[in-house]
Write a protein that holds these residues in place. Structure first.
Motif, PDB file in Angstrom:
ATOM      1  N   TYR A 179       0.835  -1.204   0.000  1.00 25.91           N
ATOM      2  CA  TYR A 179       0.000   0.000   0.000  1.00 25.91           C
ATOM      3  C   TYR A 179       0.873   1.259   0.000  1.00 25.91           C
ATOM      4  CZ  TYR A 179      -3.056   3.713   1.627  1.00 25.91           C
ATOM      5  OH  TYR A 179      -3.728   4.896   1.745  1.00 25.91           O
ATOM      6  N   THR A 180       1.915   1.260   0.828  1.00 28.84           N
ATOM      7  CA  THR A 180       2.801   2.422   0.898  1.00 28.84           C
ATOM      8  C   THR A 180       3.490   2.672  -0.439  1.00 28.84           C
ATOM      9  OG1 THR A 180       3.214   1.941   3.235  1.00 28.84           O
ATOM     10  CG2 THR A 180       4.732   3.455   2.140  1.00 28.84           C
ATOM     11  N   ALA A 181       3.913   1.581  -1.085  1.00 32.70           N
ATOM     12  CA  ALA A 181       4.576   1.710  -2.384  1.00 32.70           C
ATOM     13  C   ALA A 181       3.623   2.295  -3.423  1.00 32.70           C
ATOM     14  CB  ALA A 181       5.095   0.353  -2.840  1.00 32.70           C
ATOM     15  N   MET A 182       2.391   1.789  -3.487  1.00 29.68           N
ATOM     16  CA  MET A 182       1.434   2.281  -4.488  1.00 29.68           C
ATOM     17  C   MET A 182       0.954   3.691  -4.171  1.00 29.68           C
ATOM     18  SD  MET A 182      -0.866  -1.014  -5.654  1.00 29.68           S
ATOM     19  CE  MET A 182      -1.486  -1.391  -4.007  1.00 29.68           C
ATOM     20  N   PHE A 183       0.900   4.037  -2.884  1.00 32.86           N
ATOM     21  CA  PHE A 183       0.445   5.371  -2.488  1.00 32.86           C
ATOM     22  C   PHE A 183       1.350   6.455  -3.067  1.00 32.86           C
ATOM     23  CE2 PHE A 183       0.305   8.988   0.440  1.00 32.86           C
ATOM     24  CZ  PHE A 183      -1.059   9.248   0.445  1.00 32.86           C
ATOM     25  N   LYS A 184       2.635   6.151  -3.184  1.00 31.22           N
ATOM     26  CA  LYS A 184       3.585   7.109  -3.743  1.00 31.22           C
ATOM     27  C   LYS A 184       3.297   7.416  -5.208  1.00 31.22           C
ATOM     28  CE  LYS A 184       7.646   6.250  -0.834  1.00 31.22           C
ATOM     29  NZ  LYS A 184       9.096   5.896  -0.847  1.00 31.22           N
TER      30      LYS A 184
END
Length: 308
Positions: A179-184
């Motif tokens: 999720y953190t990776a895609m949020f960027k």
């Protein structure tokens, strides 16, 4: 919950578990429907393997399909042992590759140089996310049941619970990293069916190839689960040797596996998810019933103890 119930009932195949949680008559009906979806799932995963090779590796679709065919047959020739060994080997490799790409994107990738994107979000997709999530969870549970139930005979009840806890923790960490990776990369990732492939491609070409390999390993492990479940069921039903049923299963799935992956997914998985919801509800209900009986018994023992 699944392994705990399997140990409690002393069952080591999903047919026996369905009978235990749903009753004999309803269990037979659900078993029959599940067998159909397992066969269709083999075709879907063969098609998915071809799609990965064609869309992301720019190789002929047939190479991906037949490579999956050969690997599934190779891993499952020895039956349950082969299925367990394949999962014990492929799943850790898949998790490590996933951790490398998602972890780097989430923790170390600099978003300074990302381009700006404008994406239109459909209100229909927003309204249906809850149902889609439920069907997705239920579908994956039904598939997990086929595989995990086989571990009952090779693991102790305590080990199964510990494994489930650690598995949940690891998956939770991976979900947060994902999720953190895609949020960027929002909102650009919303335009892609496999958002993490877009993210990996933004890191580097080798990163995208690594993630593509991880995605393909996920397809192979899913195909192994489908094929083992159906071949084992076919062998029990017909009395034919397991090896022959294995070859028959993946060979008969080939023609349908040549069809477009998106069409197969759109038609098969929603119905499979509905069946999974039914199985999951039965499992929760049976577990609650067993726990209630155990609590009632223990209370009765405590109540009668001082009188003895």
């Amino acid at each position: 919950m699944l392994l705990n119930l399997a140990h409690r009932a002393q069952v080591s195949n999903y047919q026996s578990l369905l009978t235990y949680i749903l009753g004999e008559k309803l269990g037979i009906v659900v078993d029959f429907l599940l067998a159909i979806f397992l066969f269709l799932g083999i075709s879907t995963m063969l098609s998915a393997s071809g799609a990965v090779f064609y869309e992301h590796l720019y190789l002929p679709k047939t190479i991906g399909i037949f490579l999956a065919y050969l690997l599934v047959g190779f891993f499952l020739l020895s039956g349950k042992k082969g299925m367990i060994y394949s999962y014990n080997f492929l799943v850790p490799v898949k998790l490590i590759l996933f951790l490398l790409v998602s972890g780097y994107a989430a923790l170390f990738f600099d978003r300074t140089y990302l381009e700006m994107n404008t994406v239109v979000i459909s209100s229909h997709n927003i309204r249906s996310w809850g149902i889609a999530s439920l069907l997705y969870v239920a579908y994956n549970f039904a598939l997990a049941m086929v595989v995990l139930i086989e571990y009952q005979s090779v693991t102790a009840r305590r080990d199964g619970v510990i494994g489930a806890v650690w598995g949940g923790i690891i998956l939770g960490i991976l979900v947060m990293l994902n999720y953190t990776a895609m949020f960027k990369f929002l909102p650009a990732v919303l335009e892609y069916e496999v958002p993490m492939l877009y993210v990996a491609g933004k890191i580097s070409i080798p990163a995208k190839l690594v993630y593509t390999l991880m995605l393909w390993l996920g397809i192979i492990t899913t195909a192994i689960a489908y094929t083992y479940g159906f071949a084992q069921r076919l062998s029990n039903f017909t009395g034919l040797k397991y090896g022959l049923c294995l070859i028959m299963s993946i060979t008969l799935a080939l023609p349908l596996g040549m069809q477009d992956f998106s069409i197969l997914v759109g038609r098969i998985y929603p119905v499979f998810g509905i069946l999974g919801v039914f199985i999951l509800a039965g499992l929760i209900g049976k577990s609650a019933q067993d726990i209630g009986k155990e609590i009632y018994y223990n209370i009765g023992q405590l109540w009668n103890a001082p009188r003895r």
